[in-house]
Structure formats: C-alpha cells, structure tokens
Design a protein around this motif. Structure first.
Motif, PDB file in Angstrom:
ATOM      1  N   ASP A  34       0.823  -1.208   0.000  1.00  0.00           N
ATOM      2  CA  ASP A  34       0.000   0.000   0.000  1.00  0.00           C
ATOM      3  C   ASP A  34       0.857   1.259   0.000  1.00  0.00           C
ATOM      4  O   ASP A  34       0.517   2.259  -0.650  1.00  0.00           O
ATOM      5  N   ALA A  35       1.978   1.229   0.704  1.00  0.00           N
ATOM      6  CA  ALA A  35       2.852   2.399   0.765  1.00  0.00           C
ATOM      7  C   ALA A  35       3.454   2.709  -0.605  1.00  0.00           C
ATOM      8  O   ALA A  35       3.479   3.870  -1.029  1.00  0.00           O
ATOM      9  N   LEU A  36       3.915   1.689  -1.294  1.00  0.00           N
ATOM     10  CA  LEU A  36       4.508   1.924  -2.608  1.00  0.00           C
ATOM     11  C   LEU A  36       3.456   2.366  -3.620  1.00  0.00           C
ATOM     12  O   LEU A  36       3.732   3.224  -4.473  1.00  0.00           O
ATOM     13  N   ASP A  37       2.263   1.821  -3.512  1.00  0.00           N
ATOM     14  CA  ASP A  37       1.180   2.262  -4.396  1.00  0.00           C
ATOM     15  C   ASP A  37       0.887   3.743  -4.185  1.00  0.00           C
ATOM     16  O   ASP A  37       0.806   4.516  -5.147  1.00  0.00           O
ATOM     17  N   LEU A  38       0.745   4.144  -2.944  1.00  0.00           N
ATOM     18  CA  LEU A  38       0.477   5.547  -2.642  1.00  0.00           C
ATOM     19  C   LEU A  38       1.666   6.422  -3.038  1.00  0.00           C
ATOM     20  O   LEU A  38       1.487   7.514  -3.591  1.00  0.00           O
ATOM     21  N   ALA A  39       2.869   5.947  -2.799  1.00  0.00           N
ATOM     22  CA  ALA A  39       4.064   6.718  -3.138  1.00  0.00           C
ATOM     23  C   ALA A  39       4.126   7.007  -4.641  1.00  0.00           C
ATOM     24  O   ALA A  39       4.403   8.140  -5.050  1.00  0.00           O
ATOM     25  N   VAL A  40       3.848   6.005  -5.449  1.00  0.00           N
ATOM     26  CA  VAL A  40       3.875   6.206  -6.904  1.00  0.00           C
ATOM     27  C   VAL A  40       2.776   7.182  -7.321  1.00  0.00           C
ATOM     28  O   VAL A  40       3.007   8.075  -8.148  1.00  0.00           O
ATOM     29  N   LEU A  60      10.680   5.708   0.015  1.00  0.00           N
ATOM     30  CA  LEU A  60      10.114   4.353  -0.044  1.00  0.00           C
ATOM     31  C   LEU A  60      10.369   3.730  -1.414  1.00  0.00           C
ATOM     32  O   LEU A  60      10.748   2.563  -1.517  1.00  0.00           O
ATOM     33  N   ILE A  61      10.160   4.510  -2.471  1.00  0.00           N
ATOM     34  CA  ILE A  61      10.407   3.995  -3.820  1.00  0.00           C
ATOM     35  C   ILE A  61      11.881   3.677  -4.006  1.00  0.00           C
ATOM     36  O   ILE A  61      12.236   2.603  -4.510  1.00  0.00           O
ATOM     37  N   LEU A  62      12.749   4.581  -3.604  1.00  0.00           N
ATOM     38  CA  LEU A  62      14.192   4.349  -3.758  1.00  0.00           C
ATOM     39  C   LEU A  62      14.657   3.113  -3.000  1.00  0.00           C
ATOM     40  O   LEU A  62      15.440   2.315  -3.510  1.00  0.00           O
ATOM     41  N   ASN A  63      14.199   2.960  -1.780  1.00  0.00           N
ATOM     42  CA  ASN A  63      14.731   1.914  -0.909  1.00  0.00           C
ATOM     43  C   ASN A  63      14.010   0.582  -0.990  1.00  0.00           C
ATOM     44  O   ASN A  63      14.615  -0.454  -0.707  1.00  0.00           O
ATOM     45  N   TYR A  64      12.733   0.595  -1.377  1.00  0.00           N
ATOM     46  CA  TYR A  64      11.957  -0.646  -1.336  1.00  0.00           C
ATOM     47  C   TYR A  64      11.236  -0.970  -2.646  1.00  0.00           C
ATOM     48  O   TYR A  64      10.734  -2.080  -2.802  1.00  0.00           O
ATOM     49  N   GLY A  65      11.162  -0.017  -3.537  1.00  0.00           N
ATOM     50  CA  GLY A  65      10.409  -0.239  -4.763  1.00  0.00           C
ATOM     51  C   GLY A  65      11.117  -1.171  -5.727  1.00  0.00           C
ATOM     52  O   GLY A  65      12.343  -1.241  -5.758  1.00  0.00           O
ATOM     53  N   HIS A  69       8.268   0.496  -9.851  1.00  0.00           N
ATOM     54  CA  HIS A  69       8.089   1.651  -8.959  1.00  0.00           C
ATOM     55  C   HIS A  69       9.172   2.698  -9.236  1.00  0.00           C
ATOM     56  O   HIS A  69       8.884   3.889  -9.354  1.00  0.00           O
ATOM     57  N   PHE A  70      10.413   2.227  -9.349  1.00  0.00           N
ATOM     58  CA  PHE A  70      11.516   3.158  -9.557  1.00  0.00           C
ATOM     59  C   PHE A  70      11.421   3.831 -10.920  1.00  0.00           C
ATOM     60  O   PHE A  70      11.652   5.034 -11.041  1.00  0.00           O
ATOM     61  N   ASP A  71      11.062   3.069 -11.938  1.00  0.00           N
ATOM     62  CA  ASP A  71      10.891   3.665 -13.264  1.00  0.00           C
ATOM     63  C   ASP A  71       9.819   4.753 -13.243  1.00  0.00           C
ATOM     64  O   ASP A  71       9.933   5.766 -13.936  1.00  0.00           O
ATOM     65  N   ALA A  72       8.777   4.565 -12.437  1.00  0.00           N
ATOM     66  CA  ALA A  72       7.729   5.578 -12.311  1.00  0.00           C
ATOM     67  C   ALA A  72       8.291   6.863 -11.694  1.00  0.00           C
ATOM     68  O   ALA A  72       7.920   7.970 -12.104  1.00  0.00           O
ATOM     69  N   LEU A  73       9.193   6.720 -10.731  1.00  0.00           N
ATOM     70  CA  LEU A  73       9.819   7.888 -10.109  1.00  0.00           C
ATOM     71  C   LEU A  73      10.691   8.631 -11.120  1.00  0.00           C
ATOM     72  O   LEU A  73      10.621   9.855 -11.236  1.00  0.00           O
ATOM     73  N   VAL A  74      11.503   7.896 -11.872  1.00  0.00           N
ATOM     74  CA  VAL A  74      12.365   8.519 -12.883  1.00  0.00           C
ATOM     75  C   VAL A  74      11.513   9.203 -13.954  1.00  0.00           C
ATOM     76  O   VAL A  74      11.793  10.332 -14.361  1.00  0.00           O
ATOM     77  N   ALA A  75      10.457   8.529 -14.389  1.00  0.00           N
ATOM     78  CA  ALA A  75       9.576   9.104 -15.412  1.00  0.00           C
ATOM     79  C   ALA A  75       8.890  10.366 -14.901  1.00  0.00           C
ATOM     80  O   ALA A  75       8.743  11.352 -15.642  1.00  0.00           O
ATOM     81  N   ALA A  76       8.464  10.348 -13.649  1.00  0.00           N
ATOM     82  CA  ALA A  76       7.823  11.537 -13.072  1.00  0.00           C
ATOM     83  C   ALA A  76       8.812  12.699 -13.025  1.00  0.00           C
ATOM     84  O   ALA A  76       8.467  13.827 -13.400  1.00  0.00           O
ATOM     85  N   LEU A  77      10.029  12.442 -12.602  1.00  0.00           N
ATOM     86  CA  LEU A  77      11.036  13.503 -12.558  1.00  0.00           C
ATOM     87  C   LEU A  77      11.268  14.059 -13.959  1.00  0.00           C
ATOM     88  O   LEU A  77      11.327  15.279 -14.144  1.00  0.00           O
ATOM     89  N   SER A  78      11.351  13.194 -14.950  1.00  0.00           N
ATOM     90  CA  SER A  78      11.544  13.636 -16.344  1.00  0.00           C
ATOM     91  C   SER A  78      10.365  14.465 -16.833  1.00  0.00           C
ATOM     92  O   SER A  78      10.551  15.498 -17.480  1.00  0.00           O
ATOM     93  N   ARG A  79       9.175  14.008 -16.542  1.00  0.00           N
ATOM     94  CA  ARG A  79       7.980  14.719 -16.992  1.00  0.00           C
ATOM     95  C   ARG A  79       7.876  16.095 -16.341  1.00  0.00           C
ATOM     96  O   ARG A  79       7.619  17.097 -17.003  1.00  0.00           O
TER      97      ARG A  79
END
Length: 168
Positions: A34-40, A60-65, A69-79
C-alpha cells in the motif's frame, strides 16, 4: 496497527505515508504494497498530499520499490522537468541526498539541465555533486568554481553517468 496504517494509506490520509515509512524502516514489510502504491501515485501527482509526504514517498520507492516503482519515479522527474519546475525541484529534493546508488538514474535526468535550480547552483551542478558524492569519484565539483570549471566538472560527471547506467 499495520492494518490501520494500510487502511489510512488507501484513503490517502495525511501522515499515513510517513508512518508507513517509519514502519518499513523498522522491518514491518506488510506496509509496503500500500505504501509503494500511494508513493507512486503521489510522485505522479495522481493524488494530493501534504508536502512533507513527498520525502517518504520518494525514499520508499528508492529503498523498497521494484523496477516498475523506480521507473515511475524517474519518469515523473523527467515529466515534471518539462511541465512543472517547482514540483521537479521538490521531487529531486525529496529523493536525493541519501546514499542510494539509484540516485544516479535521477541525477541523469538533471545532468543536462542548466537552469538555476538551487541558487546559485544549477540543476546540473547539484546532480554532478550527487554523482561525485555517492560514487566516491572526484569530478572536481566544489564551492567557488568558475562557470567554465563547473561546466567541465558537470561534463565529466555526465560522461560517467552515461558509461555507468544505474541499477534498478
């Protein structure tokens, strides 16, 4: 306790992601789905949340995703680099400055961004510094550099990032 935290995250209750981050760091892995879902959702701005929740989301994404999950973080930063500079800066600030080597993939998003993001530093300067700090290599980044020296150091960090893609 964990059932309550998970239910609170499903409702996007303020503070629930911060509590989940503490629980995950204490070894309570039952909060992670649930945490990773909310984090993304938070880093993609699919939900709104108080600003203090951004750091637990990114960490949470960096350490546990997983890779998705991590690709979503990178994509969000790019967007958001293109679409919303304030959120881009906030997202980078929430994700960076730890010891996680996944930060290299995030730094790769910033390494060509010459806009002043953290006065007097440009985004690329901050990214190069993080690459230098986490890798332990010396690209020459330091305080008080001339613009030409900064550009040369950023270029060295950018070459290293290209040659050493991060692990997901």
């Amino acid at each position: 306790f964990l059932d309550g935290v998970n239910a609170a995250m499903r409702r996007n209750a303020p503070g629930s992601l911060t509590i989940a981050s503490f629980a995950a760091n204490a070894g309570k892995q039952a909060v992670l789905p649930d945490a990773l879902d909310l984090a993304v959702r938070l880093v993609n701005r699919a939900v709104t949340s108080p600003a203090p929740e951004m750091q637990p989301a990114a960490q949470l994404i960096l350490n546990y995703g997983d890779a998705l999950h991590f690709d979503a973080l990178v994509a969000a930063l790019s967007r958001f680099k293109r679409d919303d500079e304030k959120f881009y800066r906030d997202l980078w600030g929430a994700a960076a400055y730890g010891q996680n080597r996944r930060t290299f993939a995030l730094a790769a998003v910033l390494i060509d961004d010459r806009r002043p993001g953290f006065f007097p530093q440009r985004y690329c300067d901050v990214a190069a510094y993080e690459v230098q700090r986490i890798s332990g290599l010396d690209f020459g980044i330091k305080q008080g550099m001339t613009p030409a020296a900064r550009d040369a150091s950023v270029a060295r960090a950018a070459v290293w990032l290209t040659a050493h893609p991060s692990t997901r």
